[in-house]
Write a protein that holds these residues in place. Structure first.
Motif, PDB file in Angstrom:
ATOM      1  N   SER A   1      62.332 -37.611  49.411  1.00 54.69           N
ATOM      2  CA  SER A   1      63.074 -39.169  49.203  1.00 54.69           C
ATOM      3  C   SER A   1      61.752 -40.405  48.807  1.00 54.69           C
ATOM      4  N   ASN A   2      60.993 -39.846  48.904  1.00 53.51           N
ATOM      5  CA  ASN A   2      59.623 -40.462  48.025  1.00 53.51           C
ATOM      6  C   ASN A   2      59.172 -40.692  47.549  1.00 53.51           C
ATOM      7  N   GLY A   3      60.536 -39.216  46.232  1.00 54.39           N
ATOM      8  CA  GLY A   3      60.720 -38.818  44.521  1.00 54.39           C
ATOM      9  C   GLY A   3      59.511 -37.839  44.673  1.00 54.39           C
ATOM     10  N   THR A   4      58.858 -37.299  45.458  1.00 55.26           N
ATOM     11  CA  THR A   4      57.933 -35.963  45.029  1.00 55.26           C
ATOM     12  C   THR A   4      58.814 -34.860  45.140  1.00 55.26           C
ATOM     13  N   LEU A   5      58.440 -34.068  44.487  1.00 53.59           N
ATOM     14  CA  LEU A   5      58.821 -32.571  43.984  1.00 53.59           C
ATOM     15  C   LEU A   5      58.874 -31.623  45.509  1.00 53.59           C
ATOM     16  N   LYS A   6      60.243 -31.553  45.730  1.00 54.76           N
ATOM     17  CA  LYS A   6      60.111 -29.963  47.188  1.00 54.76           C
ATOM     18  C   LYS A   6      60.209 -29.312  46.606  1.00 54.76           C
ATOM     19  N   ARG A   7      60.833 -28.731  45.275  1.00 52.01           N
ATOM     20  CA  ARG A   7      60.813 -27.796  45.098  1.00 52.01           C
ATOM     21  C   ARG A   7      60.651 -27.488  43.252  1.00 52.01           C
ATOM     22  N   ALA A   8      60.760 -26.911  42.536  1.00 54.61           N
ATOM     23  CA  ALA A   8      60.670 -27.178  40.748  1.00 54.61           C
ATOM     24  C   ALA A   8      61.275 -26.588  40.456  1.00 54.61           C
ATOM     25  N   GLY A   9      62.344 -25.948  40.062  1.00 52.15           N
ATOM     26  CA  GLY A   9      62.936 -24.809  38.969  1.00 52.15           C
ATOM     27  C   GLY A   9      62.442 -23.826  37.811  1.00 52.15           C
ATOM     28  N   PHE A  10      61.529 -24.823  37.631  1.00 54.34           N
ATOM     29  CA  PHE A  10      60.371 -23.438  36.894  1.00 54.34           C
ATOM     30  C   PHE A  10      59.306 -24.476  36.438  1.00 54.34           C
ATOM     31  N   MET A  11      58.437 -24.011  37.416  1.00 51.01           N
ATOM     32  CA  MET A  11      57.357 -24.454  36.900  1.00 51.01           C
ATOM     33  C   MET A  11      56.250 -24.035  36.088  1.00 51.01           C
ATOM     34  N   PRO A  12      56.761 -24.633  34.609  1.00 55.15           N
ATOM     35  CA  PRO A  12      55.551 -24.138  33.729  1.00 55.15           C
ATOM     36  C   PRO A  12      53.582 -24.403  33.723  1.00 55.15           C
ATOM     37  N   ASN A  13      53.877 -25.137  34.341  1.00 54.59           N
ATOM     38  CA  ASN A  13      51.984 -25.073  34.757  1.00 54.59           C
ATOM     39  C   ASN A  13      51.003 -24.109  34.352  1.00 54.59           C
ATOM     40  N   PHE A  14      50.224 -23.960  33.857  1.00 56.63           N
ATOM     41  CA  PHE A  14      49.481 -22.831  32.997  1.00 56.63           C
ATOM     42  C   PHE A  14      48.557 -22.177  34.527  1.00 56.63           C
ATOM     43  N   ARG A  15      47.858 -23.489  35.413  1.00 55.28           N
ATOM     44  CA  ARG A  15      47.359 -22.892  36.118  1.00 55.28           C
ATOM     45  C   ARG A  15      48.244 -21.849  37.533  1.00 55.28           C
ATOM     46  N   LEU A  16      49.092 -21.836  37.028  1.00 51.99           N
ATOM     47  CA  LEU A  16      49.867 -21.386  38.760  1.00 51.99           C
ATOM     48  C   LEU A  16      49.585 -19.829  38.374  1.00 51.99           C
ATOM     49  N   TYR A  17      49.410 -19.101  39.552  1.00 56.69           N
ATOM     50  CA  TYR A  17      49.530 -18.107  39.816  1.00 56.69           C
ATOM     51  C   TYR A  17      49.097 -16.966  38.037  1.00 56.69           C
ATOM     52  N   GLN A  18      50.149 -16.275  38.022  1.00 53.44           N
ATOM     53  CA  GLN A  18      50.425 -15.563  36.382  1.00 53.44           C
ATOM     54  C   GLN A  18      50.361 -16.244  34.880  1.00 53.44           C
ATOM     55  N   ASN A  19      50.644 -17.807  35.399  1.00 55.38           N
ATOM     56  CA  ASN A  19      50.895 -18.262  34.492  1.00 55.38           C
ATOM     57  C   ASN A  19      49.756 -18.534  33.032  1.00 55.38           C
ATOM     58  N   SER A  20      49.517 -17.672  33.056  1.00 57.88           N
ATOM     59  CA  SER A  20      48.097 -18.148  31.854  1.00 57.88           C
ATOM     60  C   SER A  20      48.979 -17.988  29.905  1.00 57.88           C
ATOM     61  N   PRO A  21      49.011 -19.130  29.757  1.00 54.13           N
ATOM     62  CA  PRO A  21      49.564 -19.153  28.653  1.00 54.13           C
ATOM     63  C   PRO A  21      50.105 -18.253  27.339  1.00 54.13           C
ATOM     64  N   ASP A  22      48.664 -16.922  27.537  1.00 54.35           N
ATOM     65  CA  ASP A  22      49.023 -15.797  26.666  1.00 54.35           C
ATOM     66  C   ASP A  22      50.869 -15.079  26.600  1.00 54.35           C
ATOM     67  N   ARG A  23      50.301 -15.581  27.978  1.00 53.06           N
ATOM     68  CA  ARG A  23      51.829 -14.268  28.808  1.00 53.06           C
ATOM     69  C   ARG A  23      53.204 -15.250  28.657  1.00 53.06           C
ATOM     70  N   MET A  24      53.125 -16.517  28.895  1.00 49.25           N
ATOM     71  CA  MET A  24      54.438 -17.235  28.448  1.00 49.25           C
ATOM     72  C   MET A  24      54.724 -17.456  26.747  1.00 49.25           C
ATOM     73  N   PHE A  25      53.380 -17.329  26.268  1.00 48.56           N
ATOM     74  CA  PHE A  25      53.763 -17.062  24.674  1.00 48.56           C
ATOM     75  C   PHE A  25      54.321 -16.339  23.641  1.00 48.56           C
ATOM     76  N   ALA A  26      54.021 -14.986  24.786  1.00 44.61           N
ATOM     77  CA  ALA A  26      54.159 -13.737  24.443  1.00 44.61           C
ATOM     78  C   ALA A  26      55.791 -13.728  23.582  1.00 44.61           C
TER      79      ALA A  26
END
Length: 439
Positions: free
Chosen positions: A187-212
């Motif tokens: 209700s305050n505009g913050t996110l409760k859930r993301a569809g997909f988080m592209p942020n590079f610091r998330l778990y296995q989200n190193s840029p080379d893996r997505m850049f592939a």
């Protein structure tokens, strides 16, 4: 194999002009011998699986006794190889392909081509090309693929159904649209859930893996970094930014990420349904089952750029590699173990099933004994896709990936105001680091 934290971006301190201890390939592998095998597996189930593999090998080769030591890091292995001597390992493994360029160029790991030729092994008929590429450097095949890791997209089927989405996205534009539909706000505009988080610091989200998914060319044929000249680099960063903005922007996504628990914990963002789509490896399915996830989930390839829609099904590949220490006095016996672990179809399938990794040979990938679970089979398909990509080897190991990762953090945080200039500086840094490794 579940990647250890930070391992994928770790860079070893080796030099291209290292003088490895001299071993011998004159030993008779049919004579009684004890060889030392150092590996990184530490989880009880994984240790049991590798010990079972060793027991099967010793039954086939009763003259060769294998003395195994687990939970050993790349750094520890290479310190031992630099020192040489009777306490150094004969057979070595690594959980990251990033350092293969260093293993080969330093001479610490023996060239395996002569051993394969002597044993009548045609590597091109045994292993997929992408896996061979990440186990060699400039013509030196100093490692062989043991098991592979493939990356795909886990998605929450229940959330997809509720949002009226009939199938996982195939292209980046579809992912952007689906991510926006799947995002839920408080209700305050913050996110409760993301569809997909592209942020590079998330778990296995190193840029080379997505850049592939773009199929980039990191280097010129002469080995010079060319990220600033590669159009796909700009398309990649724009796509990640567009997906982020479609859900509220980087800041809101980072705040949501801060509410996630550890990647391997019960508070994982996907497991707690704070993420509807998530990049991860084949091991995650087993963990979801063990955690008794409270939702229906599936696996699909990560989407690809719209102008490369025909490559849908590709993914990022890496894996465990095995080799023979150059310092070993029992290189022929050591190769017998490497050959068994990497090329024996029954062994590869049994080991892959035991630790839920992707097999690394053509025969094992097609084996009817391979785990038939549909989600796991998706990763088998990704591993076999000719457009799937591993990062190219470098004599500086994975340092260039670490540099890309640091740069990508600055890009997503909005700190890079001139992307072309930033990428040119990144290329210069990568080239300088590689040159330093050669000297």
């Amino acid at each position: 194999m579940i990647p250890l934290a930070g391992l994928a971006s770790a860079a070893l301190v080796l030099t291209g002009c290292a003088n490895p201890s001299t071993g011998s390939a004159d030993d008779d592998p049919t004579k009684p011998v004890t060889i030392k095998f150092w590996h990184g597996w530490s989880a009880p189930g994984e240790v049991k699986a590798i010990n079972d593999s060793i027991a099967r090998f010793e039954k086939l080769h009763p003259n060769i006794h294998v003395q195994a030591t687990g939970n050993v890091s790349d750094e520890t292995i290479n310190q031992a190889l630099r020192a040489g001597g009777s306490k150094a390992p004969d057979v070595v493994t690594s959980f990251t392909t990033n350092n293969v360029g260093q293993y080969c160029s330093s001479g610490m790991w023996a060239d395996l081509d002569p051993f394969m030729k002597k044993n009548g092994i045609d590597k091109n008929k045994v292993f997929p090309k992408t896996l061979l590429d990440y186990t060699q450097y400039e013509g030196t095949q100093c490692a062989l693929p043991l098991l592979a890791d493939a990356y795909g997209m886990y998605y929450n089927k229940d959330l997809f159904k509720a949002a009226g989405i009939s199938r996982p996205p195939h292209t980046i534009s579809e992912m952007k649209a689906d991510a926006a539909k799947l995002t839920e706000k408080n209700s305050n505009g913050t996110l409760k859930r993301a569809g997909f988080m592209p942020n590079f610091r998330l778990y296995q989200n190193s840029p080379d893996r997505m850049f592939a998914q773009w199929g980039p060319e990191y280097f010129t044929k002469k080995g010079k970094a060319q990220l600033a000249e590669e159009p796909k680099t700009y398309a990649f960063f724009k796509a990640m930014d567009d997906i982020s903005k479609a859900q509220g922007g980087y800041g809101k996504l980072e705040r949501l990420r801060g509410s996630f628990g550890d990647e391997m914990s019960a508070q994982n963002g996907f497991l707690t349904q704070k993420l509807a789509m998530h990049l991860d490896g084949e091991w995650r399915g087993l963990m979801l089952d063990d955690a008794k996830a409270k939702f229906d989930w599936g696996v699909a390839p990560l989407p690809v750029p719209d102008d490369q829609a025909e490559t849908y099904g590709r993914g990022y590949l890496t894996g465990t590699v095995a080799g023979v220490a150059h310092s070993s006095k029992h290189q022929n016996a050591a190769f017998e173990l490497v050959r068994y672990l990497t090329t024996d179809t029954e062994q590869v399938v049994d080991f892959a099933n035991a630790i839920h990794n992707v097999p690394s040979t053509f025969a094992a990938l097609k084996s009817p004994k391979l785990d038939a679970d549909p989600s796991f089979q998706q990763f088998i398909k990704i591993a076999q896709n000719p457009d799937s990509q591993a990062i190219p080897p470098s004599n500086n190991g994975g340092q260039y990936i670490t540099s890309l990762q640091d740069f990508s953090y600055s890009v997503e945080e909005g700190k890079v105001h001139n992307l072309k200039k930033g990428l040119e500086d990144l290329d210069h840094q990568i080239d300088a680091d590689n040159l330093q490794s050669e000297n």
